[in-house]
Design an enzyme around this catalytic site. Structure first.
Site, PDB file in Angstrom:
ATOM      1  N   TYR A  40     -64.487  43.482   9.496  1.00  0.00           N
ATOM      2  CA  TYR A  40     -65.198  42.218   9.285  1.00  0.00           C
ATOM      3  C   TYR A  40     -66.443  42.121  10.170  1.00  0.00           C
ATOM      4  O   TYR A  40     -67.381  41.396   9.839  1.00  0.00           O
ATOM      5  CB  TYR A  40     -64.289  41.029   9.634  1.00  0.00           C
ATOM      6  CG  TYR A  40     -63.414  40.531   8.513  1.00  0.00           C
ATOM      7  CD1 TYR A  40     -62.520  41.380   7.879  1.00  0.00           C
ATOM      8  CD2 TYR A  40     -63.466  39.199   8.115  1.00  0.00           C
ATOM      9  CE1 TYR A  40     -61.691  40.912   6.871  1.00  0.00           C
ATOM     10  CE2 TYR A  40     -62.643  38.718   7.108  1.00  0.00           C
ATOM     11  CZ  TYR A  40     -61.768  39.581   6.491  1.00  0.00           C
ATOM     12  OH  TYR A  40     -60.952  39.102   5.506  1.00  0.00           O
TER      13      TYR A  40
ATOM     14  N   ASP B  26     -51.982  36.558   2.241  1.00  0.00           N
ATOM     15  CA  ASP B  26     -52.078  35.983   0.887  1.00  0.00           C
ATOM     16  C   ASP B  26     -50.880  36.443   0.064  1.00  0.00           C
ATOM     17  O   ASP B  26     -50.261  35.663  -0.667  1.00  0.00           O
ATOM     18  CB  ASP B  26     -53.358  36.445   0.166  1.00  0.00           C
ATOM     19  CG  ASP B  26     -54.505  35.447   0.307  1.00  0.00           C
ATOM     20  OD1 ASP B  26     -54.559  34.759   1.336  1.00  0.00           O
ATOM     21  OD2 ASP B  26     -55.334  35.364  -0.620  1.00  0.00           O
TER      22      ASP B  26
ATOM     23  N   ASP C 154     -55.424  39.694   6.527  1.00  0.00           N
ATOM     24  CA  ASP C 154     -55.963  38.800   5.500  1.00  0.00           C
ATOM     25  C   ASP C 154     -55.220  39.023   4.183  1.00  0.00           C
ATOM     26  O   ASP C 154     -54.747  38.089   3.539  1.00  0.00           O
ATOM     27  CB  ASP C 154     -57.460  39.075   5.322  1.00  0.00           C
ATOM     28  CG  ASP C 154     -58.074  38.183   4.255  1.00  0.00           C
ATOM     29  OD1 ASP C 154     -57.807  36.977   4.266  1.00  0.00           O
ATOM     30  OD2 ASP C 154     -58.820  38.713   3.402  1.00  0.00           O
TER      31      ASP C 154
ATOM     32  N   ASP D 106     -49.522  49.988   3.225  1.00  0.00           N
ATOM     33  CA  ASP D 106     -49.117  49.997   1.809  1.00  0.00           C
ATOM     34  C   ASP D 106     -47.605  49.773   1.694  1.00  0.00           C
ATOM     35  O   ASP D 106     -47.133  49.016   0.851  1.00  0.00           O
ATOM     36  CB  ASP D 106     -49.567  51.291   1.096  1.00  0.00           C
ATOM     37  CG  ASP D 106     -49.330  52.556   1.904  1.00  0.00           C
ATOM     38  OD1 ASP D 106     -48.903  52.462   3.079  1.00  0.00           O
ATOM     39  OD2 ASP D 106     -49.554  53.654   1.353  1.00  0.00           O
TER      40      ASP D 106
ATOM     41  N   LYS E 168     -52.632  51.847   9.226  1.00  0.00           N
ATOM     42  CA  LYS E 168     -52.803  52.924   8.256  1.00  0.00           C
ATOM     43  C   LYS E 168     -53.127  54.184   9.070  1.00  0.00           C
ATOM     44  O   LYS E 168     -54.183  54.803   8.918  1.00  0.00           O
ATOM     45  CB  LYS E 168     -53.936  52.547   7.277  1.00  0.00           C
ATOM     46  CG  LYS E 168     -54.103  53.480   6.090  1.00  0.00           C
ATOM     47  CD  LYS E 168     -53.017  53.380   5.045  1.00  0.00           C
ATOM     48  CE  LYS E 168     -53.226  54.413   3.948  1.00  0.00           C
ATOM     49  NZ  LYS E 168     -52.067  54.510   3.025  1.00  0.00           N
TER      50      LYS E 168
HETATM   51  C1  IPM Z   1     -59.097  33.591   5.439  1.00  0.00           C
HETATM   52  C2  IPM Z   1     -60.238  33.688   4.458  1.00  0.00           C
HETATM   53  C3  IPM Z   1     -61.467  34.212   5.166  1.00  0.00           C
HETATM   54  C4  IPM Z   1     -61.155  35.604   5.685  1.00  0.00           C
HETATM   55  C5  IPM Z   1     -62.737  34.224   4.311  1.00  0.00           C
HETATM   56  C6  IPM Z   1     -63.050  32.882   3.696  1.00  0.00           C
HETATM   57  C7  IPM Z   1     -63.924  34.742   5.089  1.00  0.00           C
HETATM   58  O1  IPM Z   1     -59.879  34.469   3.368  1.00  0.00           O
HETATM   59  O2  IPM Z   1     -59.227  32.846   6.427  1.00  0.00           O
HETATM   60  O3  IPM Z   1     -58.072  34.235   5.236  1.00  0.00           O
HETATM   61  O4  IPM Z   1     -61.262  36.585   4.949  1.00  0.00           O
HETATM   62  O5  IPM Z   1     -60.806  35.707   6.861  1.00  0.00           O
HETATM   63 MN    MN Z   2     -57.824  35.180   3.391  1.00  0.00          MN
END
Ligand code: IPM
Ligand code: MN
Length: 356
Positions: free
Chosen positions: A142, A250, A246, A222, A190
């Site tokens: 990032y 999710d 990240d 993975d 990884k």
């Molecule tokens: C999160 C979001 C952010 C990230 C984005 C919006 C930059 O997805 O906080 O998880 O990737 O960190």
């Molecule tokens: Mn995110």
């Protein structure tokens, strides 16, 4: 106690969910006789439009002098299909994380009994899941330089960089977390491909003997992605680098039944930030349908982590649980015909807190 917070609603559904979380915060402050003062500041697309910068200097100053930051969401589709955009809303979030030194993002994953049926996974896999993902937040791909394009525009590059010091501080936090929980730490990397991952694993192996009561396990990312879905109860504390964290969180959010339920705390050098893990959900903006629970639960984390007020945070969590039990919820987690609006869910929770 005197509580000073910075409120950054941001974009999309940000303002609507923040309104509810702030009202809950006020109700708690009232109930427990804390003196709350708060100030709003601009961030994201809203800040680009107003002042041309997604994390303006005034916003940073306000965050620095506050005890905690309550954050909504950032992002606007208008920028997503414009590769030439010079400044993007998300950059505001990254700037904030970097300038406040928020190197650890704590994302707890628990389930609510009355929502088990909302998970796409079988009930027996989901019931009782309780783990924390600790995501490194200010390093890796990032932030690594160089990042960009070649002159002819046909080659693009990102760089993943980690220093030993960055790895040590996040792992220390993760080991300590595991020590306070069920004493199992899963380090996700990884290492079979990436040099940064090999350094992570080496540092973790060097540190592990200092924490003899903690069982350490190493998983390739993975494989971890698979195990999160296959056997989520196996995890206690998971620690990983920025982008893996990240993606995995999710993925993990589906276990609980909705992304709209998961809060987070970002902690580090300066003021901590509390924000839902979900994004700005632009399709729902202004419709009063977004789930405010992730942000309200982030406010609960704020009371616990920033103010060390555990009764206050427990009451918020209890109110949220009750609202789910009573099926007084937004459409993403409603099972019957009837779902409630964002503001009505917030009001229900506030009424519960007041009457308790
Ligand atoms: C999160 C979001 C952010 C990230 C984005 C919006 C930059 O997805 O906080 O998880 O990737 O960190
Ligand atoms: Mn995110």
């Amino acid at each position: 106690m005197k509580l000073t917070i910075a409120v950054l609603p941001g974009d999309g559904i940000g303002p609507e969910i923040i309104e509810q979380a702030l009202n809950v915060t006020k109700a708690i402050a009232d109930k427990f006789s804390h003196e709350l003062s708060y100030e709003f500041a601009l961030t994201g697309a809203a800040a680009i439009e107003a002042v041309g910068d997604p994390y303006p200097a005034e916003t940073h100053e306000l965050c620095m002098k506050s005890d905690a930051v309550l954050f909504g969401a950032i992002g606007d589709p208008k920028y997503d299909n414009d590769p030439s955009a010079k400044v993007r809303p998300e950059q505001g979030l990254l700037d904030m994380r970097q300038k406040l030194g928020l190197y650890a993002n704590i994302r707890p994953l628990t389930t609510f009994k009355s929502l088990i049926h909302k998970s796409p996974l079988r009930a027996e896999l989901v019931d009782g899941v309780d783990f924390v993902c600790i995501r490194e937040l200010t390093g890796g791909i990032y932030f690594g330089k160089p990042q960009g394009r070649s002159e002819d525009g046909n080659t693009a590059y990102d760089t993943c960089v980690y220093t030993r010091a960055e790895i040590v501080r996040i792992l220390e936090l993760a080991f300590e977390f595991a020590g306070k929980r069920r004493k199992k730490l899963t380090v996700v990397d990884k290492a079979n491909v990436l040099a940064t991952s090999r350094l992570w694993r080496q540092v973790a192996q060097e540190m592990a003997p200092n924490y003899p009561d903690i069982q350490v396990e190493y998983l390739l990312v993975d494989n971890a992605a698979m195990r999160i879905i296959q056997w989520p109860k196996d995890f206690d504390v998971m620690v990983t680098e920025n982008m893996f964290g990240d993606i995995l969180t999710d993925e993990a959010s589906v276990i609980s039944g909705s992304m709209g339920l998961l809060p987070s705390a970002s902690v580090g050098v300066h003021t901590s930030v509390f924000e839902p893990i979900h994004g700005s959900y632009p399709q729902a903006a202004g419709k009063n349908i977004a789930n405010p629970l992730a942000t309200i639960l982030s406010a609960a984390m704020m009371f616990e982590y920033a103010f060390k007020l555990t009764k206050e945070s427990a009451l918020i969590r209890e109110a949220v649980e009750k609202s789910i039990e009573q099926e007084y919820v937004t459409e993403d987690i409603a099972s019957g015909r009837k779902s409630q609006s964002t503001s009505l869910v917030g009001e229900w929770i506030i009424a519960y807190i007041k009457n308790k």
